[in-house]
Enzyme design. Structure first.
Site, PDB file in Angstrom:
ATOM      1  N   PHE A 165      -8.686  50.707 -26.243  1.00  0.00           N
ATOM      2  CA  PHE A 165      -9.254  49.476 -26.780  1.00  0.00           C
ATOM      3  C   PHE A 165      -7.857  48.774 -27.248  1.00  0.00           C
ATOM      4  O   PHE A 165      -6.902  49.003 -27.586  1.00  0.00           O
ATOM      5  CB  PHE A 165      -9.948  49.342 -28.181  1.00  0.00           C
ATOM      6  CG  PHE A 165     -10.488  48.024 -28.552  1.00  0.00           C
ATOM      7  CD1 PHE A 165     -10.931  47.208 -27.493  1.00  0.00           C
ATOM      8  CD2 PHE A 165      -9.949  47.435 -29.934  1.00  0.00           C
ATOM      9  CE1 PHE A 165     -11.249  45.857 -28.255  1.00  0.00           C
ATOM     10  CE2 PHE A 165     -10.284  46.313 -30.242  1.00  0.00           C
ATOM     11  CZ  PHE A 165     -10.980  45.281 -29.501  1.00  0.00           C
ATOM     12  N   GLN A 166      -7.900  47.531 -26.605  1.00  0.00           N
ATOM     13  CA  GLN A 166      -6.712  46.555 -26.756  1.00  0.00           C
ATOM     14  C   GLN A 166      -5.154  47.315 -26.267  1.00  0.00           C
ATOM     15  O   GLN A 166      -4.272  47.222 -26.713  1.00  0.00           O
ATOM     16  CB  GLN A 166      -6.466  45.905 -28.214  1.00  0.00           C
ATOM     17  CG  GLN A 166      -7.570  45.283 -28.328  1.00  0.00           C
ATOM     18  CD  GLN A 166      -7.315  44.351 -29.500  1.00  0.00           C
ATOM     19  OE1 GLN A 166      -6.859  44.485 -30.480  1.00  0.00           O
ATOM     20  NE2 GLN A 166      -8.018  42.856 -29.366  1.00  0.00           N
TER      21      GLN A 166
ATOM     22  N   MET B   9       3.841  13.855 -13.508  1.00  0.00           N
ATOM     23  CA  MET B   9       4.947  14.320 -12.444  1.00  0.00           C
ATOM     24  C   MET B   9       4.232  15.050 -11.154  1.00  0.00           C
ATOM     25  O   MET B   9       4.799  14.799 -10.068  1.00  0.00           O
ATOM     26  CB  MET B   9       5.534  15.432 -13.094  1.00  0.00           C
ATOM     27  CG  MET B   9       6.919  15.868 -12.264  1.00  0.00           C
ATOM     28  SD  MET B   9       8.045  14.380 -12.057  1.00  0.00           S
ATOM     29  CE  MET B   9       9.310  14.543 -13.461  1.00  0.00           C
TER      30      MET B   9
ATOM     31  N   LYS C 144       0.815  52.376 -33.393  1.00  0.00           N
ATOM     32  CA  LYS C 144       0.347  52.226 -34.527  1.00  0.00           C
ATOM     33  C   LYS C 144       0.773  53.620 -35.467  1.00  0.00           C
ATOM     34  O   LYS C 144       0.996  53.291 -36.705  1.00  0.00           O
ATOM     35  CB  LYS C 144      -1.018  51.925 -34.716  1.00  0.00           C
ATOM     36  CG  LYS C 144      -1.648  51.331 -36.211  1.00  0.00           C
ATOM     37  CD  LYS C 144      -3.207  51.108 -35.945  1.00  0.00           C
ATOM     38  CE  LYS C 144      -3.782  50.440 -37.322  1.00  0.00           C
ATOM     39  NZ  LYS C 144      -5.076  50.046 -37.073  1.00  0.00           N
TER      40      LYS C 144
ATOM     41  N   GLU D 268      -0.794  33.317 -29.547  1.00  0.00           N
ATOM     42  CA  GLU D 268       0.871  33.869 -29.472  1.00  0.00           C
ATOM     43  C   GLU D 268       1.767  33.340 -28.621  1.00  0.00           C
ATOM     44  O   GLU D 268       2.909  33.256 -28.819  1.00  0.00           O
ATOM     45  CB  GLU D 268       0.508  35.400 -29.040  1.00  0.00           C
ATOM     46  CG  GLU D 268      -0.223  36.277 -29.981  1.00  0.00           C
ATOM     47  CD  GLU D 268      -1.833  36.268 -30.027  1.00  0.00           C
ATOM     48  OE1 GLU D 268      -2.256  35.340 -29.186  1.00  0.00           O
ATOM     49  OE2 GLU D 268      -2.206  37.134 -30.592  1.00  0.00           O
TER      50      GLU D 268
HETATM   51  C1  LIG Z   1       1.928  25.720 -17.516  1.00  0.00           C
HETATM   52  C2  LIG Z   1       2.372  24.705 -16.651  1.00  0.00           C
HETATM   53  N1  LIG Z   1       1.329  24.302 -15.445  1.00  0.00           N
HETATM   54  C3  LIG Z   1       1.490  23.468 -14.569  1.00  0.00           C
HETATM   55  C4  LIG Z   1       2.676  22.735 -14.383  1.00  0.00           C
HETATM   56  C5  LIG Z   1       3.037  21.791 -13.183  1.00  0.00           C
HETATM   57  N2  LIG Z   1       3.258  20.517 -13.965  1.00  0.00           N
HETATM   58  C6  LIG Z   1       4.545  20.135 -14.114  1.00  0.00           C
HETATM   59  S1  LIG Z   1       4.570  18.431 -14.744  1.00  0.00           S
HETATM   60  C7  LIG Z   1       2.894  18.601 -14.843  1.00  0.00           C
HETATM   61  C8  LIG Z   1       2.120  17.337 -15.117  1.00  0.00           C
HETATM   62  C9  LIG Z   1       2.323  17.251 -16.825  1.00  0.00           C
HETATM   63  O1  LIG Z   1       1.395  16.464 -17.404  1.00  0.00           O
HETATM   64  P1  LIG Z   1       1.748  15.454 -18.635  1.00  0.00           P
HETATM   65  O2  LIG Z   1       2.148  16.581 -19.697  1.00  0.00           O
HETATM   66  O3  LIG Z   1       0.507  14.606 -19.189  1.00  0.00           O
HETATM   67  O4  LIG Z   1       3.029  14.765 -18.316  1.00  0.00           O
HETATM   68  P2  LIG Z   1       3.520  13.544 -17.433  1.00  0.00           P
HETATM   69  O5  LIG Z   1       4.006  13.892 -16.468  1.00  0.00           O
HETATM   70  O6  LIG Z   1       2.226  12.794 -17.255  1.00  0.00           O
HETATM   71  O7  LIG Z   1       4.487  12.561 -18.460  1.00  0.00           O
HETATM   72  C10 LIG Z   1       2.272  19.632 -14.182  1.00  0.00           C
HETATM   73  C11 LIG Z   1       0.821  19.917 -14.337  1.00  0.00           C
HETATM   74  C12 LIG Z   1       3.767  23.208 -15.405  1.00  0.00           C
HETATM   75  N3  LIG Z   1       4.956  22.779 -15.480  1.00  0.00           N
HETATM   76  N4  LIG Z   1       3.298  24.065 -16.648  1.00  0.00           N
END
Ligand SMILES: Cc1ncc(C[n+]2csc(CCOP(=O)(O)OP(=O)(O)O)c2C)c(N)n1
Ligand SMILES: [Mg+2]
Lengths: 587, 194
Positions: A115-116, A484, A165, A53
């Site tokens: 449920f749900q 990042m 529902k 979803e």
């Molecule tokens: C759902 C979620 N969890 C954690 C983060 C924190 N976060 C930001 S960028 C990143 C790394 C992303 O890695 P990747 O998709 O491989 O991109 P890259 O930076 O390596 O280009 C994380 C863990 C986030 N933005 N969203």
């Protein structure tokens, strides 16, 4: 008024049809079966079965942002509804109009831990613009009409209609959208003409003006983008944009400075810092933009055009606040400014441009591709070069370094062509979003610029892409790192790379093939072009797994807690202790 | 002097009648909200305050117009002037909120609170409690041989003062309604009965 009797389930489908909905993204379950039964018995609305979803909501966001129409989602109660929470929050932060219909346990079981059962309106109250739990079939049609009205008017956003529902099974009176009371919700669209006039005056005398534009321009519509272009071109003022606003002013336009903010261009950030008149059009002074608030553009008078009164003076004090819809306000502004003689302080603005051109000489995005290890910037640059002339291109992104490189190196020349998760920064947004875009634009070139980690967060949607023959291009910049995060750990946490890489990445080529899609792998700079061409040539969903330098950092960067003029430009720059203690608590 | 004819930090054109931005002391404001009397509306208002970290000093809510399904919520909150402006703007965004009135800045308002005090004691203490209650024009709404329940209406500070006096005289229990308020003078059509 024409009134018809029908079941609640039929009303849902009828109401969607009456709102011109052609695609619904959803996933069935016990509490929405009556609605699915109605979906089955008609052909006007296509239903896209996603695989999760969250994917449905992001797909609907991609659909909405690339069309300007609301995205519609249908999910079941309990887990179906809770799985959509991230998507709703994302849409709320980025002002994307989403109408989500959720099933609920029958009214007589609500509160019994059935449920749900989940308290869906309770859980989604803070992540929707508004939501409704409809307990009577007679109220259902008007609730759905109101939902569309609220999602699309004022600052757009997600809404949710929760339908037990028994309400779906029961019969009631259907009323059409025109007959429905859309209530008192009617945000003001015309700006205060006195302030508009004061802004026109300021435009005449400003010596170092800048337009700072945001997603609000695109949300306002194509007219707003046209008016912005006119205003920028007629005044000759420089223009920069947030991540969300890319494409409102064309990247190939002559006054374009590039994106601003934490990973924005040097010239854009310095121009923001040194300007004397800042004209914020549909942006919200987000912390990625302002850096340290106390030092944000200290010498400027600020105008702020925004349809949301709560955005005004929330973060940055503005001397010229204009509450209204961007298109309406810009139209008035142009009219007033022209009627006063369309004047600017041209010699001063020319000097300002000379200063900006000095900053441009730094060439903050320059890099060299040496050897065979692919630099991520190079991969993006080649992707841009090989696709920018495509007549119908849409770019989605995931979240991370790759997202910032895409924003820096790819040029959006039109609005609604750039889909990215800005406010919430949701990894896993890009792939389902690209599916939504492709559903809306079957013949377009839809590319998702992804990081390998983000992509894996909603990889199950490959099943959706294959099932609906959506030729979405998944361009994965694979640094085998949470890039990042790794960058922040390098700059901020003494190079202690705590859990910022994955030791068990899948073979993306085999993964694509397992879903019945095509996979391509490129790991040599010399092969990047061919890989991209092969990806573009394939008529179907593709993963291009592009293995890139693992330790590349994304620059320029304004370290958190620093002002715009304290930008880090690159590896050569002194990045040690760049982020001070006070900044380290910031995200 | 900036070439622009606008004083930095000024906001003479504000649609929100902002006071000086640099004035950052905390203020107490009484807000009156006219809302649709529908399920969840109170949760939306309270959720906004807790989610965004605003203070609630007191909150009262009741339906004021049965046929029009309108309720009136009176919130007493504190914050710097810019936070107060932000609270009002955020409340204005809530779909079932029709009007947000800042009774503290829109002229003078009458503010009242009702409180019930259970005071337990015998002899001199009991007599003294009754005497003070009289001075405060408190009503005795229940009495036994060794207890009273007093009802006091007035400003919050009057109720605070009465509570202070009752404490040594056997105050055992106290219930307060929170503030309700109306602007003085002619009725503003908007905020009156719909
Ligand atoms: C759902 C979620 N969890 C954690 C983060 C924190 N976060 C930001 S960028 C990143 C790394 C992303 O890695 P990747 O998709 O491989 O991109 P890259 O930076 O390596 O280009 C994380 C863990 C986030 N933005 N969203
Ligand atoms: Mg990565």
């Amino acid at each position: 008024m024409k009134q018809e009797q029908m079941t609640g389930a039929k009303m849902v489908v009828k109401a969607l049809q009456d709102h011109g909905v052609d695609v619904v993204f959803g996933y069935p379950g016990g509490a929405v079966l009556p609605i699915y039964d109605e979906v089955f018995q008609q052909n006007r609305i296509r239903h896209v079965l996603v695989r999760h979803e969250q994917g449905a909501v992001h797909a609907a966001e991609g659909y909405a942002r690339s069309t300007g129409r609301p995205g519609v989602v249908l999910v079941t109660s309990g887990p179906g509804a809770t799985n959509s929470v991230t998507g709703l929050t994302d849409a709320l932060m980025d002002s994307v109009p989403i109408v989500l219909i959720s099933g609920q346990v029958p009214t007589f079981m609500i509160g019994n831990d059935a449920f749900q059962e989940a308290d869906t309106v309770g859980i989604t109250r803070p992540c929707t613009k508004h939501n409704w739990l409809v307990k009577e079939t007679d109220r259902l049609a008007s609730a759905i009409h109101e939902a569309f009205h609220v999602a699309m008017n004022g600052r757009p956003g997600p809404v949710l209609v929760d339908i037990p529902k028994d309400v779906q099974f029961a019969s009631g009176t259907y009323i059409g959208p025109d007959a429905a009371q859309t209530g008192h919700y009617a945000p003001k669209v015309k700006g205060d003409i006195e302030v508009v006039t004061a802004l026109a005056e300021a435009i005449e005398t400003a010596r170092r003006p800048i337009f700072y534009t945001g997603g609000g321009v695109i949300n306002s519509g194509d007219a707003a983008c046209k008016l912005l272009r006119q205003l920028v071109d007629k005044t000759g003022f420089p223009v920069t944009s947030t991540l969300m606003g890319l494409g409102a002013y064309p990247a190939n336009g002559k006054n374009w400075l590039g994106m601003l903010g934490m990973h924005g261009l040097y010239e854009a950030n310095l121009a923001m810092h040194d300007c004397d008149l800042m004209i914020n059009v549909g942006a919200r002074f987000d912390d990625r933009i302002t850096g340290r608030v106390q030092d944000f553009s200290p010498g400027s008078v600020k105008a702020h055009i925004d349809i949301d009164p709560s955005s005004i003076n929330k973060v940055i004090h503005t001397e010229l606040p204009i509450i209204g819809d961007v298109a309406h306000v810009l139209e008035d502004l142009l009219k007033v400014w022209k009627s006063r003689g369309a004047k600017t302080d041209a010699p001063a603005v020319k000097e300002w441009w000379e200063q900006i051109n000095e900053w441009r000489k730094i060439d903050c995005l320059k890099f060299e591709q040496i050897g065979s290890t692919i630099r991520p910037q190079y991969a993006i640059q080649r992707l841009e070069a090989l696709t920018k002339d495509h007549p119908d291109r849409y770019i989605c992104t995931e979240v991370g370094q790759h997202q910032m490189w895409a924003a820096q190196y790819m040029g959006m020349n039109d609005p609604k062509r750039w889909m990215t998760s800005g406010g919430l920064g949701t990894m896993g947004y890009g792939f389902p979003s690209s599916i939504g875009v492709q559903m809306a634009h079957p013949d377009a070139l839809v590319i998702n610029v992804a990081g390998e980690a983000s992509w894996l967060m909603n990889m199950q949607e490959m099943g959706t892409a294959v099932q609906y023959r959506l030729p979405v291009k998944q361009f994965i910049l694979n640094n085998e790192r949470l890039g990042m995060v790794r960058q922040w750990q390098e700059l901020l946490h003494g190079e202690r790379y705590s859990h910022s890489w994955s030791e068990a990445l899948p073979d993306f080529v085999k993964l694509a093939e397992a879903f019945g899609a095509k996979g391509i792998k490129v790991d040599d700079a010399a092969d990047v072009d061919d890989g991209i061409k092969e990806m573009l040539a394939h008529d179907g969903p593709v993963i291009l797994d592009c293995l890139v330098e693992r330790h590349e950092n994304c620059f320029p960067m304004i370290p958190s807690g620093e002002p715009h003029n304290k930008m880090l430009l690159g590896e050569a720059a002194d990045t040690d202790n760049a982020i001070k203690e006070a900044g380290a608590v910031l995200v | 002097m900036s070439p622009l004819n606008i004083k930095k930090g000024s906001s003479s054109h504000s649609a929100y009648d902002l006071r000086d931005y640099h004035e950052q002391g905390t203020e107490r404001h009484t807000l009156a909200l006219i809302v649709d009397n529908e399920a969840g509306v109170l949760a939306r208002v309270i959720g906004l305050f807790s989610g965004r970290g605003y203070n609630i000093e007191s909150l009262t809510v009741a339906e004021i117009d049965h046929t029009g399904h309108r309720s009136r919520i009176t919130v007493v909150t504190t914050g710097t002037p810019s936070v107060i402006e932000q609270i009002k703007a955020q409340l204005g965004r809530v779909v079932p909120v029709h009007d947000v009135h800042d009774l503290t800045t829109e002229g003078v308002a009458v503010e009242r609170e009702l409180a019930l005090f259970r005071v337990v004691g015998k002899g001199d203490v009991r007599v003294e409690a009754l005497r003070l209650a009289d001075i405060f024009r408190a009503q005795v709404v229940d009495s036994t041989l060794d207890s009273f329940v007093f009802e006091v209406t007035g400003t919050s500070s009057k109720i605070d003062a009465f509570a202070e006096l009752m404490r040594p005289l056997g105050l055992e229990e106290l219930a307060r309604t929170g503030v309700v308020a109306l602007a003085r003078g002619e009725i503003d059509a908007e905020i009156g009965m719909a």
